[in-house]
Design a protein around this motif. Structure first.
Motif, PDB file in Angstrom:
ATOM      1  N   VAL A  84      21.073 -27.087   6.161  1.00 34.93           N
ATOM      2  CA  VAL A  84      21.260 -25.678   6.509  1.00 34.93           C
ATOM      3  C   VAL A  84      22.754 -25.483   6.765  1.00 34.93           C
ATOM      4  O   VAL A  84      23.315 -26.102   7.673  1.00 34.93           O
ATOM      5  CB  VAL A  84      20.429 -25.299   7.744  1.00 34.93           C
ATOM      6  N   LEU A  85      23.381 -24.670   5.938  1.00 34.82           N
ATOM      7  CA  LEU A  85      24.842 -24.542   5.979  1.00 34.82           C
ATOM      8  C   LEU A  85      25.228 -23.076   6.159  1.00 34.82           C
ATOM      9  O   LEU A  85      24.456 -22.173   5.788  1.00 34.82           O
ATOM     10  CB  LEU A  85      25.449 -25.045   4.653  1.00 34.82           C
ATOM     11  N   PRO A  86      26.408 -22.825   6.723  1.00 41.92           N
ATOM     12  CA  PRO A  86      26.883 -21.446   6.753  1.00 41.92           C
ATOM     13  C   PRO A  86      26.938 -20.883   5.329  1.00 41.92           C
ATOM     14  O   PRO A  86      27.258 -21.607   4.376  1.00 41.92           O
ATOM     15  CB  PRO A  86      28.298 -21.574   7.339  1.00 41.92           C
ATOM     16  N   GLY A  87      26.611 -19.616   5.190  1.00 43.25           N
ATOM     17  CA  GLY A  87      26.597 -19.013   3.849  1.00 43.25           C
ATOM     18  C   GLY A  87      27.946 -19.148   3.161  1.00 43.25           C
ATOM     19  O   GLY A  87      28.992 -19.058   3.805  1.00 43.25           O
TER      20      GLY A  87
ATOM     21  N   GLY B  52      25.056 -14.010  -6.571  1.00 44.59           N
ATOM     22  CA  GLY B  52      25.690 -14.696  -5.453  1.00 44.59           C
ATOM     23  C   GLY B  52      24.659 -15.265  -4.491  1.00 44.59           C
ATOM     24  O   GLY B  52      24.757 -16.427  -4.066  1.00 44.59           O
ATOM     25  N   ALA B  53      23.651 -14.447  -4.152  1.00 41.85           N
ATOM     26  CA  ALA B  53      22.618 -14.914  -3.226  1.00 41.85           C
ATOM     27  C   ALA B  53      21.910 -16.136  -3.800  1.00 41.85           C
ATOM     28  O   ALA B  53      21.629 -17.105  -3.091  1.00 41.85           O
ATOM     29  CB  ALA B  53      21.624 -13.789  -2.961  1.00 41.85           C
ATOM     30  N   ALA B  54      21.652 -16.110  -5.099  1.00 43.85           N
ATOM     31  CA  ALA B  54      20.983 -17.247  -5.739  1.00 43.85           C
ATOM     32  C   ALA B  54      21.848 -18.499  -5.666  1.00 43.85           C
ATOM     33  O   ALA B  54      21.341 -19.622  -5.694  1.00 43.85           O
ATOM     34  CB  ALA B  54      20.655 -16.910  -7.185  1.00 43.85           C
ATOM     35  N   GLY B  55      23.164 -18.301  -5.575  1.00 44.41           N
ATOM     36  CA  GLY B  55      24.073 -19.442  -5.493  1.00 44.41           C
ATOM     37  C   GLY B  55      24.382 -19.855  -4.068  1.00 44.41           C
ATOM     38  O   GLY B  55      25.215 -20.742  -3.861  1.00 44.41           O
ATOM     39  N   GLY B  56      23.765 -19.199  -3.087  1.00 46.15           N
ATOM     40  CA  GLY B  56      24.001 -19.578  -1.698  1.00 46.15           C
ATOM     41  C   GLY B  56      25.113 -18.791  -1.027  1.00 46.15           C
ATOM     42  O   GLY B  56      25.525 -19.118   0.087  1.00 46.15           O
ATOM     43  N   PHE B  57      25.603 -17.739  -1.690  1.00 40.52           N
ATOM     44  CA  PHE B  57      26.718 -16.969  -1.131  1.00 40.52           C
ATOM     45  C   PHE B  57      26.205 -15.832  -0.246  1.00 40.52           C
ATOM     46  O   PHE B  57      25.206 -15.183  -0.557  1.00 40.52           O
ATOM     47  CB  PHE B  57      27.581 -16.390  -2.253  1.00 40.52           C
ATOM     48  N   THR B  58      26.947 -15.600   0.830  1.00 40.99           N
ATOM     49  CA  THR B  58      26.658 -14.446   1.678  1.00 40.99           C
ATOM     50  C   THR B  58      27.831 -13.482   1.709  1.00 40.99           C
ATOM     51  O   THR B  58      27.768 -12.457   2.372  1.00 40.99           O
ATOM     52  CB  THR B  58      26.322 -14.898   3.119  1.00 40.99           C
ATOM     53  N   ALA B  59      28.899 -13.827   0.997  1.00 38.67           N
ATOM     54  CA  ALA B  59      30.023 -12.904   0.886  1.00 38.67           C
ATOM     55  C   ALA B  59      30.715 -13.105  -0.455  1.00 38.67           C
ATOM     56  O   ALA B  59      30.923 -14.243  -0.890  1.00 38.67           O
ATOM     57  CB  ALA B  59      31.024 -13.119   2.015  1.00 38.67           C
ATOM     58  N   LEU B  60      31.043 -11.990  -1.094  1.00 35.17           N
ATOM     59  CA  LEU B  60      31.784 -12.024  -2.357  1.00 35.17           C
ATOM     60  C   LEU B  60      33.031 -11.169  -2.187  1.00 35.17           C
ATOM     61  O   LEU B  60      33.064 -10.257  -1.358  1.00 35.17           O
ATOM     62  CB  LEU B  60      30.935 -11.453  -3.496  1.00 35.17           C
TER      63      LEU B  60
END
Lengths: 426, 317, 179
Positions: free
Chosen positions: A51-54, A80-88
């Motif tokens: 479990v990692l920060p986004g 982005g969400a599918a890649g684990g990103f929470t900010a673009l």
């Protein structure tokens, strides 16, 4: 808003902790959650996972406004969400160019409406990306989008005087110039890295010096005016050395590398398949190794995707007619795991730093890139490093299919992504 | 062999097989009835997306001497998106039942891209792609060299060949370096450093900046066309200086060793890279290169198209 | 597998054919011999040397490759071309004798006649073969035959010549097993 129990996962440091999420925040963290509302929580099984920060991407082309056929803020957010990103960070080279408060606010609002991750617009340094006169940098900084990163990416801010003034001007709100380092005169008509492979393929060469000369100039300018410079997509061993030297001198320079430059080399051009055509170009194996080393020792601060969607017809053609760029949001984590973690060069803590904490700091994204502490916004991603998957360009969330990794078996699966306490993927 | 895209795809044996076949084809070209029934019923398309009258008519003559049906498709694709047009064109040619497409294109790699695509199933022959390769030109040059030198055996071992001029932009040079080396010759590239590609040090050649030092030791000298526009991109100061250092003229002609031949892939820039008296001298085989071009292209068409196509065939039976 | 023609018979047959050629053409003055590659070339050389012995005259000798005229090119992988050498006297107005090892369907000879047509206009064209195995598919017949060898279509004929194979013999092979 649902509440969640993320159960059985490990944090980046390896410690096993369950997380209880409610109202968009991390409410409790521990090996046995005791919160009274726990019974109503949706359980997310994170066993065998981290479990990692986004993840935070400082370099994304979302193509909206202007080329909604290839990507929109919404489709890019899904990708982005599918890649684990929470900010673009939405690059400014849209149509119209993001060089006014109006455009950056529009992109910012579209991001909020999509609601799948933070979308931070990047403002253009110069009007129309033309490199001649400064865009309304102050207005963009003051707008609802609170722009702090400015870039003409796609184009280099080539004129040294324009660059100097931009670096000075952004100091008033602690902004940063993200430079696309490419001397335009040295790269006229350039198609691929200039070297042994280009000499054989007869494709116009793109010398490393065209990138390095601009990096050298700009770190010196940043030093002179005491401002912040960020080097986009570093690709050469020489560039890594210059940045290392600049950091040792105390210059406020940060740098990024893309996943594709960590893995692929100019040998890919032998196929003449334009899916490998990218700006800056794929370099040699020696460069790849220097980039990995630079990322591992912190000379390169962050990984950015330079996610660049293009329509099929822009890639289904002769190399020299094709567009530059690759999509990368959905493969970024796996490529970094493969090149940096599985090779033993970096720890998971390093990865979190390069893909979440450091990019958020550079962009001044205050609610992103935070440790998973009680009270922090629940921006996180759950990844299973021991699973692998096969990239299929027909299954990507992006509107475009131009991934160079199609068909490749990659390690590391993004199980779920959570943005402000909502599950955006998984 | 299904396609001819690059000299890199050839082995010494397959290259020799093409040259030997060309030898027999040249007999046909010399006879009174210049027509064979060999490719009757086969459709060959000359897809020339970049102008080149000489190469096109050479392929056309070769195909017609073998009784193939030839369709000429010439288009300058500058106004349309070339990507779309190449795909659409290829699919059109496929639908028309083309057995082979001879493609000339300004983009390096276009022939390989077409062959690797699934747009058409026929053979692809590279008639020059950008600054990459021009394999049939190299084959006709090797054919010409072995007719005059090396005792006609096809063995070019021990021969030294100078290629002089704009190596950087030359597909002829790229193909010739590979083929001549493959056949055992030693290649010396002579050019100002600006007209040599970065990375040339990895090529199996010698490099010289001194034409006068090279001419007395080589068996053949191949002059490349130099385009005047290059001057505007700072490759050399002006035509006079270029000719002074890298042009073949009467004084330099005298320093050639006896038996050495002068070649040029054409079209020539008389007065720039070669003077008229050199081009027209007894040493010059430039006109013969054109004749040999037809024989070599007949050989390539025969080997690619006459027989049954296996999945992974080679030129040799 | 059985030997249909041993070495001595081959030598004798070629000598007889040499005599017959001279007899039919009233000597060697107008003759041109063309061997069809590959074994026909060696047979032609032997016939030429027989004629030289018999007549004390050198008869113009050449080779004629018919590959480019074959009608079965598409059924097989590409074939290497063999040399064609037409004697300097040419073939116009000459009595040309085509020489091959085995006459079977007649298609090779049809291709050879086409190939000749591109080179010139002979006064006559005659055909000499070492073995005629029958099964003609075209209206072609030999003028000079070493041996008529009735065969079935499942059988195959192998001609071995000293120059290429190290010995002279004609073998009859049955593919179906029973010989």
């Amino acid at each position: 808003m649902s509440n969640y129990l993320i159960k059985g996962g490990a944090l980046a440091d390896g410690s096993k902790r369950d997380l209880y999420i409610a109202d968009g925040l991390i409410v409790e963290k521990g090996s046995a959650i005791t919160h009274p509302a726990i019974a109503s929580a949706i359980v997310i099984d994170a066993s065998n996972s981290l479990v990692l920060p986004g993840f935070v991407d400082l370099h994304t082309h979302l193509r909206e406004p202007g080329r909604e056929d290839t990507e929109t803020v919404l489709s890019g957010s899904r990708s982005g969400a599918a890649g684990g990103f929470t900010a673009l960070s939405a690059m400014a080279n849209t149509s119209p160019v993001a060089d006014t408060a109006g455009v950056v606010e529009q992109v910012f609002r579209l991001g909020q409406e999509a609601g799948l991750c933070d979308v931070f617009p990047i403002g253009a340094v110069t009007q129309g990306l033309l490199g001649k006169s400064l865009s309304e940098i102050g207005a963009m900084a003051q707008s609802a989008a609170r722009v702090r990163v400015f870039s003409d990416d796609g184009n280099c801010v080539a004129d040294p005087m324009v660059m100097r003034r931009a670096l000075e001007y952004i100091k008033q709100f602690d902004g940063v110039i993200a430079q696309h380092a490419q001397d335009p005169d040295l790269t006229q008509g350039a198609q691929m890295n200039e070297g042994i492979v280009s000499s054989r393929l007869g494709l116009r060469g793109w010398p490393a010096v065209a990138e390095e000369a601009i990096i050298a100039r700009d770190v010196l300018l940043a030093d002179h005016v005491q401002s912040r410079i960020h080097i986009c997509h570093l690709t050469t061993a020489g560039g890594v050395e210059i940045v290392r030297w600049a950091k040792a001198r105390g210059i406020q320079v940060t740098a990024e590398v893309t996943p594709h430059h960590l893995l692929l080399t100019d040998d890919e051009a032998i196929s003449y398949n334009p899916v490998y055509k990218v700006n800056p170009p794929l370099r040699t194996q020696a460069d790849v190794m220097a980039l990995r080393e630079g990322l591992a020792d912190g000379t390169i601060d962050i990984v950015s995707t330079d996610h660049a969607p293009h329509p099929t017809e822009s890639k289904e053609c002769e190399w020299q007619e094709a567009a530059f760029g690759m999509i990368g949001l959905e493969t970024a984590f796996s490529i970094v795991q493969a090149t940096m973690i599985d090779s033993g060069l970096m720890t998971w803590t390093d990865l979190v730093n390069r893909m979440s904490i450091a990019p958020a700091k550079i962009g001044k994204y205050e609610k992103q890139g935070l440790d998973l502490m009680v009270g922090s916004p629940a921006n996180l991603t759950i990844v299973n490093p021991s699973l692998s998957w096969r990239v299929d360009r027909d299954l990507v969330k992006s509107r475009s299919r131009n991934t160079p990794f199609h068909g490749l078996e990659l390690p590391g699966v993004v199980i779920a992504t959570m943005f402000n306490g909502n599950v955006t993927h998984g | 062999m299904k396609h001819l895209l690059s000299i890199a795809d050839l082995t010494p044996t397959s290259a020799m097989s093409i040259l030997d076949t060309a030898q027999e084809m040249s007999r046909v070209s010399a006879s009174s009835v210049k027509k064979l029934p060999t490719l009757r019923g086969r459709t060959i398309v000359n897809l020339f997306l970049e102008d080149s009258t000489r190469t096109r008519i050479s392929f056309e003559a070769a195909a017609k001497r073998l009784s193939a049906d030839v369709i000429n498709f010439s288009a300058k694709g500058s106004s349309v998106s070339k990507g779309e047009s190449l795909k659409d064109t290829a699919q059109t040619l496929q639908a028309m039942g083309a057995d082979a497409v001879i493609i000339r294109h300004s983009a390096s790699g276009a022939a390989q891209w077409l062959a690797d695509s699934e747009w058409m199933s026929g053979s692809v022959i590279n008639a020059g792609d950008g600054t990459h390769e021009h394999p049939t030109q190299a084959l006709l040059d090797a054919f010409t060299i072995r007719k005059h030198l090396g005792g006609g055996t096809g063995d070019l071992r021990g021969l030294q060949v100078a290629i002089v001029g704009d190596i950087l932009h030359s597909r002829v040079a790229r193909s010739n370096v590979q083929l001549l080396t493959l056949l055992g010759a030693q290649v010396i590239l002579v050019a100002p450093p600006t007209l040599l590609p970065v990375g040339v040090e990895s090529w199996p050649v010698q490099i010289s900046y001194d034409l006068d030092a090279v001419l007395p030791i080589v068996d053949a000298v191949m002059m490349l066309r130099v385009q005047l526009e290059r001057m505007n991109d700072f490759f050399f100061p002006n035509p006079r200086e270029y000719s002074h250092f890298f042009g073949l003229n009467r004084d330099r002609l005298r320093t050639l060793k006896s038996g050495a031949i002068i070649m040029h892939p054409g079209p020539m820039n008389r007065g720039l890279e070669i003077t008229a008296d050199c081009a027209d001298s007894a040493r010059s085989v430039i006109v013969e290169q054109v004749t040999n071009g037809v024989s070599v292209r007949m050989a390539v068409l025969y080997l690619l198209l006459a027989g049954l196509q296996e999945e992974e065939p080679s030129v040799n039976s | 597998m059985s030997v249909a023609l041993p070495a001595a018979d081959i030598t004798r047959a070629l000598m007889r054919i040499s005599h017959e050629i001279l007899e039919r053409n009233s000597g060697s003055q107008s003759l041109v011999l063309l061997g069809i590659p590959t074994r026909g070339v060696h047979l032609a050389q032997r016939i030429a040397s027989n004629i030289a012995t018999i007549e004390s005259a050198t008869v113009p000798l050449g080779t004629l490759d018919i590959t480019l005229h074959r009608d079965d090119l598409r059924m097989q992988p590409p074939r290497a071309l063999m040399p064609t050498n037409i004697p300097s006297v040419g073939i116009d107005g000459r009595d040309v004798v085509l020489i091959d090892d085995v006459l079977f369907s007649g298609r090779t000879i049809r291709a050879a006649l086409d190939a000749l047509g591109e080179i010139g206009r002979p006064k006559s064209v005659q055909l000499a073969v070492l073995v005629d195995r029958g099964h003609r598919q075209l209206p072609i017949r030999p003028d000079f035959v070493g041996k008529n060898l009735p065969t079935s279509l499942t059988q195959s004929i192998k001609v071995h010549l000293m120059e290429m194979d190290g010995c002279d013999e004609v073998l009859l092979e049955s593919q179906g097993g029973a010989s």
